[in-house]
Design a protein around this motif. Structure first.
Motif, mmCIF file in Angstrom:
data_model
loop_
_atom_site.group_PDB
_atom_site.id
_atom_site.type_symbol
_atom_site.label_atom_id
_atom_site.label_comp_id
_atom_site.label_asym_id
_atom_site.label_seq_id
_atom_site.Cartn_x
_atom_site.Cartn_y
_atom_site.Cartn_z
ATOM 1 N N ILE A 11 0.830 -1.207 0.000
ATOM 2 C CA ILE A 11 0.000 0.000 0.000
ATOM 3 C C ILE A 11 0.865 1.258 0.000
ATOM 4 O O ILE A 11 0.562 2.246 -0.665
ATOM 5 C CB ILE A 11 -0.938 0.014 1.215
ATOM 6 C CG1 ILE A 11 -1.941 -1.138 1.112
ATOM 7 C CG2 ILE A 11 -1.678 1.341 1.306
ATOM 8 C CD1 ILE A 11 -2.869 -1.242 2.286
ATOM 9 N N ALA A 12 1.952 1.191 0.732
ATOM 10 C CA ALA A 12 2.835 2.359 0.827
ATOM 11 C C ALA A 12 3.608 2.557 -0.474
ATOM 12 O O ALA A 12 4.243 3.589 -0.692
ATOM 13 C CB ALA A 12 3.795 2.192 1.991
ATOM 14 N N GLY A 13 3.569 1.552 -1.344
ATOM 15 C CA GLY A 13 4.324 1.624 -2.584
ATOM 16 C C GLY A 13 5.815 1.537 -2.314
ATOM 17 O O GLY A 13 6.625 2.270 -2.868
ATOM 18 N N VAL A 14 6.156 0.593 -1.481
ATOM 19 C CA VAL A 14 7.527 0.487 -0.971
ATOM 20 C C VAL A 14 7.860 -0.992 -0.787
ATOM 21 O O VAL A 14 6.973 -1.816 -0.613
ATOM 22 C CB VAL A 14 7.573 1.264 0.379
ATOM 23 C CG1 VAL A 14 8.192 0.426 1.465
ATOM 24 C CG2 VAL A 14 8.273 2.587 0.210
ATOM 25 N N GLY A 15 9.112 -1.337 -0.842
ATOM 26 C CA GLY A 15 9.511 -2.729 -0.642
ATOM 27 C C GLY A 15 9.393 -3.128 0.817
ATOM 28 O O GLY A 15 9.512 -2.284 1.702
#
Lengths: 204, 204
Positions: A45-49
DNA sequence: GATAACTCGTACACAGGTGTTCAAGTTTGG
DNA sequence: CCAAACTTGAACACCTGTGTACGAGTTATC
């Protein structure tokens, strides 16, 4: 901010700050939908690994903690706008109006926190918002419009619990969202009222 | 009882009945302590092999369901003894006295059920105990001692939620167990009272 | 533009739970 | 007493999640 060996705080790089903000925001969002949301989901959701998350938060528990703190902090901002002066009963009605939706939105988050954080920590996080209500209740007592035969902490807790109940009812489609505030206020105000008369039977 | 192909019910062997009873009892006990108790833990408490559990319950969810049903059924037995006649307020006080401890003991079980069973199923399981309260509330309304400006379902839910709150407070050592019933009754009775007067300010 | 900070995917080790199968024993009930 | 019902531990396949390690690539910052 990062604590260095000397206790100084070294500023994080701009992209790191962005990541942290995104993760926090995502954690609030994900945990508000599902209290058991995994770190992977939150990262997505955070657009992060996923690894990046662990780069900023040592473990899931700390992330949940930070998310709850963040949500409460945000909520307090909107609560600052509420006029708490005048008739305590009217002030309480206004406060309920603003508070209860916050409670509704984050009750799943709270559940997540409760299953990972010690109760004492949960309390600490809620101290500031609780104090706000407590102060109002105390003023109402001094002015004789709220009962004094029960501890203020209890009354504050009752208000909280009634708001949660309303949230559950809405969630189960047994209560319309726009009616909730009215129901809560009507219930809480009655619960807070001083005992009118030991047994006020009209007749019968 | 086992459903046969013809729909008849073949009686279980005595040892199987014993096992099932032990498992059910153990499930209630384990889940009341920890809502995430595993099948292994439950089996251990029941003094039975894990495989045996799966022999009687197809999966964990069904076991939780049965455990909640069992607990509620047991609770209703003790509720049957409560005298619900006379002044509705006094009757309600008596009912609270008996009910709240049941709620306290099984709130963890309820949480377990909520995370595995659909809300509709939870409702269905609670229908019978809820009806008991509802009837009393309705009588109180007819006699003019309980408010009529809010749905009875809402009032019943509020009572439930205040009891839960008391349980939480005790659990957090912020409330003495022997005070709880009094607090709950004082709160709920006030919340159920008809509005005495629109604004009953003594003076000021 | 060089360096340190940051991010990313992949991969790994690990833990814990679920549900099934099996073969060997034990108990019950007719 | 004997067949069917029941119980049992061990083993297995499977899944989901956590937290760590690494190496290569990207980006901010001075």
């Amino acid at each position: 901010m990062v604590e260095t060996a000397q206790g100084k705080t070294a500023a994080r790089r701009a992209d790191a700050q962005r990541s942290i903000a995104a993760i926090l925001q995502a954690a609030v969002e994900a945990l508000s939908r599902n209290p058991e949301a995994s770190v992977s989901e939150i990262a997505k959701i955070a657009g992060v690994g996923r690894v990046t998350v662990y780069g900023h938060f040592p473990n899931r528990g700390d992330l949940v903690d930070a998310a709850l703190a963040h949500a409460i902090e945000q909520g307090e901002v909107s609560l600052d706008d509420v006029d708490l002066t005048g008739d305590p009963r009217e002030a309480l009605t206004r406060l309920i109006d603003s508070s209860w939706q916050l409670v509704d939105r984050s009750r799943s988050l709270l559940q997540a926190a409760q299953s990972v954080l010690p109760p004492s920590r949960i309390r600490a996080l809620h101290a500031s918002p609780a104090e706000r209500v407590q102060k109002l209740v105390e003023r109402g007592r001094d002015e004789g419009v709220f009962r004094t035969d029960l501890p203020t902490e209890w009354l504050v807790g009752v208000m909280h619990s009634v708001m949660h109940h309303a949230a559950d009812e809405i969630n189960a489609d047994r209560l319309a969202a726009d009616q909730a505030a009215g129901y809560i206020a009507a219930t809480v105000l009655a619960a807070f009222s001083p005992i009118s008369s030991p047994s006020a039977e009209p007749r019968s």
